[in-house]
Design an enzyme around this catalytic site. Structure first.
Site, PDB file in Angstrom:
ATOM      1  CE  LYS A   1       0.084  -4.576   2.960  1.00 12.39           C
ATOM      2  NZ  LYS A   1      -0.323  -5.911   2.427  1.00 12.39           N
TER       3      LYS A   1
ATOM      4  CE1 TYR B   1      -3.330  -2.617   5.717  1.00 10.78           C
ATOM      5  CE2 TYR B   1      -3.247  -0.265   5.218  1.00 10.78           C
ATOM      6  CZ  TYR B   1      -3.284  -1.585   4.793  1.00 10.78           C
ATOM      7  OH  TYR B   1      -3.285  -1.874   3.441  1.00 10.78           O
TER       8      TYR B   1
ATOM      9  CB  THR C   1      -0.895  -0.013   1.262  1.00  9.55           C
ATOM     10  OG1 THR C   1      -1.490   1.266   1.419  1.00  9.55           O
ATOM     11  CG2 THR C   1      -0.093  -0.299   2.530  1.00  9.55           C
ATOM     12  CG  ASP C   2      -1.130   4.988  -0.945  1.00  7.83           C
ATOM     13  OD1 ASP C   2      -1.673   4.339  -0.022  1.00  7.83           O
ATOM     14  OD2 ASP C   2      -1.718   5.885  -1.578  1.00  7.83           O
ATOM     15  CD  GLU C   3      -3.373   3.579   4.501  1.00  6.81           C
ATOM     16  OE1 GLU C   3      -3.143   3.412   5.713  1.00  6.81           O
ATOM     17  OE2 GLU C   3      -4.512   3.614   4.021  1.00  6.81           O
TER      18      GLU C   3
HETATM   19  P1  NAD Z   1      -9.669  -7.262   2.237  1.00  6.33           P
HETATM   20  O1  NAD Z   1      -9.662  -6.972   3.701  1.00  6.33           O
HETATM   21  O2  NAD Z   1     -10.888  -6.975   1.437  1.00  6.33           O
HETATM   22  O3  NAD Z   1      -9.325  -8.805   1.986  1.00  6.33           O
HETATM   23  C1  NAD Z   1      -8.326  -9.472   2.680  1.00  6.33           C
HETATM   24  C2  NAD Z   1      -8.501 -10.961   2.438  1.00  6.33           C
HETATM   25  O4  NAD Z   1      -7.460 -11.644   3.147  1.00  6.33           O
HETATM   26  C3  NAD Z   1      -9.829 -11.526   2.941  1.00  6.33           C
HETATM   27  O5  NAD Z   1     -10.405 -12.376   1.989  1.00  6.33           O
HETATM   28  C4  NAD Z   1      -9.436 -12.295   4.186  1.00  6.33           C
HETATM   29  O6  NAD Z   1     -10.291 -13.415   4.466  1.00  6.33           O
HETATM   30  C5  NAD Z   1      -8.027 -12.732   3.856  1.00  6.33           C
HETATM   31  N1  NAD Z   1      -7.217 -12.975   5.054  1.00  6.33           N
HETATM   32  C6  NAD Z   1      -7.095 -12.159   6.137  1.00  6.33           C
HETATM   33  N2  NAD Z   1      -6.302 -12.722   7.057  1.00  6.33           N
HETATM   34  C7  NAD Z   1      -5.895 -13.921   6.537  1.00  6.33           C
HETATM   35  C8  NAD Z   1      -5.075 -14.960   7.014  1.00  6.33           C
HETATM   36  N3  NAD Z   1      -4.492 -14.897   8.224  1.00  6.33           N
HETATM   37  N4  NAD Z   1      -4.852 -16.030   6.213  1.00  6.33           N
HETATM   38  C9  NAD Z   1      -5.430 -16.108   4.984  1.00  6.33           C
HETATM   39  N5  NAD Z   1      -6.246 -15.163   4.506  1.00  6.33           N
HETATM   40  C10 NAD Z   1      -6.483 -14.075   5.265  1.00  6.33           C
HETATM   41  O7  NAD Z   1      -8.401  -6.514   1.668  1.00  6.33           O
HETATM   42  P2  NAD Z   1      -8.206  -5.729   0.278  1.00  6.33           P
HETATM   43  O8  NAD Z   1      -8.697  -4.356   0.440  1.00  6.33           O
HETATM   44  O9  NAD Z   1      -8.695  -6.577  -0.806  1.00  6.33           O
HETATM   45  O10 NAD Z   1      -6.608  -5.659   0.239  1.00  6.33           O
HETATM   46  C11 NAD Z   1      -5.852  -6.721  -0.323  1.00  6.33           C
HETATM   47  C12 NAD Z   1      -4.379  -6.380  -0.227  1.00  6.33           C
HETATM   48  O11 NAD Z   1      -4.126  -5.172  -0.966  1.00  6.33           O
HETATM   49  C13 NAD Z   1      -3.889  -6.111   1.187  1.00  6.33           C
HETATM   50  O12 NAD Z   1      -2.605  -6.654   1.302  1.00  6.33           O
HETATM   51  C14 NAD Z   1      -3.859  -4.597   1.302  1.00  6.33           C
HETATM   52  O13 NAD Z   1      -2.883  -4.180   2.216  1.00  6.33           O
HETATM   53  C15 NAD Z   1      -3.498  -4.203  -0.104  1.00  6.33           C
HETATM   54  N6  NAD Z   1      -3.984  -2.889  -0.551  1.00  6.33           N
HETATM   55  C16 NAD Z   1      -5.304  -2.551  -0.405  1.00  6.33           C
HETATM   56  C17 NAD Z   1      -5.745  -1.315  -0.903  1.00  6.33           C
HETATM   57  C18 NAD Z   1      -7.188  -0.897  -0.794  1.00  6.33           C
HETATM   58  O14 NAD Z   1      -7.522   0.253  -1.126  1.00  6.33           O
HETATM   59  N7  NAD Z   1      -8.107  -1.755  -0.366  1.00  6.33           N
HETATM   60  C19 NAD Z   1      -4.851  -0.448  -1.516  1.00  6.33           C
HETATM   61  C20 NAD Z   1      -3.491  -0.831  -1.637  1.00  6.33           C
HETATM   62  C21 NAD Z   1      -3.088  -2.059  -1.162  1.00  6.33           C
HETATM   63  O1  DAU Z   2      -4.126   4.014   0.483  1.00  5.56           O
HETATM   64  C1  DAU Z   2      -4.340   2.625   0.405  1.00  5.56           C
HETATM   65  C2  DAU Z   2      -5.159   2.183   1.587  1.00  5.56           C
HETATM   66  O2  DAU Z   2      -6.476   2.686   1.388  1.00  5.56           O
HETATM   67  C3  DAU Z   2      -5.187   0.674   1.769  1.00  5.56           C
HETATM   68  O3  DAU Z   2      -3.893   0.224   2.058  1.00  5.56           O
HETATM   69  C4  DAU Z   2      -6.130   0.275   2.900  1.00  5.56           C
HETATM   70  O4  DAU Z   2      -6.216  -1.122   2.996  1.00  5.56           O
HETATM   71  C5  DAU Z   2      -7.497   0.854   2.605  1.00  5.56           C
HETATM   72  O5  DAU Z   2      -8.384   0.562   3.659  1.00  5.56           O
HETATM   73  C6  DAU Z   2      -7.414   2.367   2.387  1.00  5.56           C
HETATM   74  O6  DAU Z   2      -7.089   3.055   3.611  1.00  5.56           O
HETATM   75  P1  DAU Z   2      -7.821   4.428   4.048  1.00  5.56           P
HETATM   76  O7  DAU Z   2      -7.699   4.554   5.499  1.00  5.56           O
HETATM   77  O8  DAU Z   2      -7.391   5.553   3.200  1.00  5.56           O
HETATM   78  O9  DAU Z   2      -9.333   4.052   3.602  1.00  5.56           O
HETATM   79  P2  DAU Z   2     -10.743   4.272   4.326  1.00  5.56           P
HETATM   80  O10 DAU Z   2     -11.785   3.920   3.317  1.00  5.56           O
HETATM   81  O11 DAU Z   2     -10.820   3.645   5.658  1.00  5.56           O
HETATM   82  O12 DAU Z   2     -10.775   5.853   4.532  1.00  5.56           O
HETATM   83  C7  DAU Z   2     -10.668   6.747   3.425  1.00  5.56           C
HETATM   84  C8  DAU Z   2     -10.749   8.167   3.980  1.00  5.56           C
HETATM   85  O13 DAU Z   2     -12.078   8.395   4.481  1.00  5.56           O
HETATM   86  C9  DAU Z   2      -9.807   8.422   5.145  1.00  5.56           C
HETATM   87  O14 DAU Z   2      -9.352   9.767   5.098  1.00  5.56           O
HETATM   88  C10 DAU Z   2     -10.707   8.242   6.385  1.00  5.56           C
HETATM   89  C11 DAU Z   2     -12.050   8.719   5.882  1.00  5.56           C
HETATM   90  N1  DAU Z   2     -13.237   8.067   6.518  1.00  5.56           N
HETATM   91  C12 DAU Z   2     -13.277   6.702   6.509  1.00  5.56           C
HETATM   92  C13 DAU Z   2     -14.338   6.056   7.086  1.00  5.56           C
HETATM   93  C14 DAU Z   2     -14.394   4.548   7.130  1.00  5.56           C
HETATM   94  C15 DAU Z   2     -14.257   8.831   7.027  1.00  5.56           C
HETATM   95  O15 DAU Z   2     -14.224  10.086   7.002  1.00  5.56           O
HETATM   96  N2  DAU Z   2     -15.307   8.177   7.620  1.00  5.56           N
HETATM   97  C16 DAU Z   2     -15.394   6.830   7.678  1.00  5.56           C
HETATM   98  O16 DAU Z   2     -16.394   6.297   8.236  1.00  5.56           O
END
Ligand code: NAD
Ligand code: DAU
Length: 348
Positions: free
Chosen positions: A160, A156, A131-133
């Site tokens: 990562k 988190y 992730t970019d975080e």
């Molecule tokens: P998600 O939470 O939707 O899915 C995670 C999946 O991993 C689920 O299916 C869960 O059952 C599985 N999992 C969790 N713990 C596990 C374990 N111990 N063993 C096996 N499986 C397990 O996550 P996502 O949003 O799809 O993110 C996927 C990946 O991409 C992550 O590594 C996250 O850090 C990265 N990522 C997410 C975003 C985003 O915006 N969602 C952006 C950049 C990177």
């Molecule tokens: O940047 C990549 C990341 O983006 C991924 O690595 C993470 O897995 C993914 O969850 C996401 O993280 P964020 O924290 O940016 O996403 P989230 O949707 O939780 O929040 C987006 C923005 O909205 C953040 O500034 C917090 C705000 N927010 C979020 C929630 C859930 C609110 O204002 N209210 C809310 O209820």
């Protein structure tokens, strides 16, 4: 057939990656390993469950013995590792769960992969999805590049970052052939409604308050999930070993502007009068350690591999909203039970 292990393939991004690989590569045998936590849902990949080149395995990456025997049995030549605890707010209430899955889980995969192939890594690849975080926060100017120093601010992102460091260290120390990508915020179908966009879509549908953290002036760079899956496909097949690629949407939005846009689009879809959904916006207590701004410089993957987003934000949001409106059953199922408890604790 070459066996490829994709972890976390029942989750949001993983399900799109698994579907893409199963459909595009009939000559690859795709194994989807997922523990089916609250975020994992086999409904996300129901359409491909009977494909001949697809196998689902329920299992936990934190279980080293299980992971080792799985690798010994199947001799996976490629790994695309997405399984993770992924929600920042949950990491604030339960940081250790993030260390276990994101750090220890990644280590177990790295160890199993190294032990299997250390004598000959030719043609093998370990792809770590990050992730970019990990870069921390930007001020109002600038972009994250692949050389921006790591400075994670939430449990988190710290977990990562730790996993990224271990992957890189295994490359340096054991010669393990890895690639890492660091992507910005994804949105799209199958996104669990604890994250901003799906949570707000669900609340608008149900006429519930829209909890905007702090002053709402936090900025994220949004990318449609299928464009992320396409980038993963490209890097897996054409990326260079021991390299990192940033992936982003060139699409920055302040949360409050994004929420207002969602409200406007949903008013139209739901046949509400203009401005009705916006009345649901409620400013709530801020997230601790809330990163001000993320924005990705994706020029490296663009120049080296020719990737760029293919879906505009307008198109992506339209598809996303449509999907949620057409998949009420999915939404109902994932927002019952444990979700209600999570929601009331988080937004009390
Ligand atoms: P998600 O939470 O939707 O899915 C995670 C999946 O991993 C689920 O299916 C869960 O059952 C599985 N999992 C969790 N713990 C596990 C374990 N111990 N063993 C096996 N499986 C397990 O996550 P996502 O949003 O799809 O993110 C996927 C990946 O991409 C992550 O590594 C996250 O850090 C990265 N990522 C997410 C975003 C985003 O915006 N969602 C952006 C950049 C990177
Ligand atoms: O940047 C990549 C990341 O983006 C991924 O690595 C993470 O897995 C993914 O969850 C996401 O993280 P964020 O924290 O940016 O996403 P989230 O949707 O939780 O929040 C987006 C923005 O909205 C953040 O500034 C917090 C705000 N927010 C979020 C929630 C859930 C609110 O204002 N209210 C809310 O209820």
């Amino acid at each position: 057939m070459k066996k490829i292990l994709i972890t976390g393939g029942a989750g949001f991004i993983g399900s799109h990656v698994v579907r893409r690989f199963v459909k595009r590569y009939p000559d690859l045998n795709i194994f989807n390993l997922d523990a089916l936590t609250y975020a994992g849902n086999l409904e996300n990949i129901k359409d491909i469950e009977n494909q001949p080149n697809y196998v689902f395995i329920k299992g936990d990456i934190t279980d080293a013995d299980f992971i080792n025997s799985l690798f010994n049995e199947h001799k996976f030549e490629g790994v695309i590792h997405l399984a993770a605890e992924s929600h920042v707010d949950r990491s604030i209430t339960d940081p250790l769960a993030f260390v276990k899955t994101n750090v220890i889980g990644t280590m177990n995969l790295l160890n199993a992969f190294r032990d299997l192939w250390k004598d000959n890594y030719d043609g093998k690849r370990f792809y770590h999805v990050s992730t970019d975080e990990v870069y921390g926060t930007l001020g109002t100017e600038g972009l994250f590049t692949e050389t921006t120093p790591y400075s994670p601010n939430s449990p988190y992102s710290a977990s990562k970052a730790a996993s990224d460091h271990f992957v890189r260290a295994y490359g340096e120390t054991y010669g393990l052939p890895y690639v890492i990508t660091n992507c910005s915020n994804n949105y799209g179908p199958n996104h669990f409604p604890e994250k901003l966009i799906p949570l707000f879509i669900n609340n608008i549908i149900n006429n519930k308050p829209l909890p905007v953290y702090g002053d709402g002036k936090y900025t994220r760079d949004w990318l449609y999930v299928e464009d992320h899956a396409r980038a993963i496909d490209l890097v897996f097949h054409e990326g260079k070993n021991h390299e990192t690629y940033n992936i982003g949407g060139f699409n920055e939005w302040q949360n409050i502007d994004l929420v207002k846009l969602l409200c406007t689009l949903m008013d139209v879809k739901l046949g509400r009068t203009e401005g009705e959904s916006e009345k649901l916006i409620t400013y709530v207590k801020d997230r601790p350690g809330h990163d001000l701004r993320y924005a990705i410089d994706a020029s490296k993957i663009n120049k080296e591999l020719g990737w760029e987003p293919s879906v505009t934000f307008e198109q992506g949001l339209e598809k996303t909203i449509e999907w949620y409106l057409n998949n009420e059953e999915w939404l109902k199922n994932v927002t019952s039970g444990a979700y209600t408890e999570y929601y009331s604790k988080q937004y009390q």
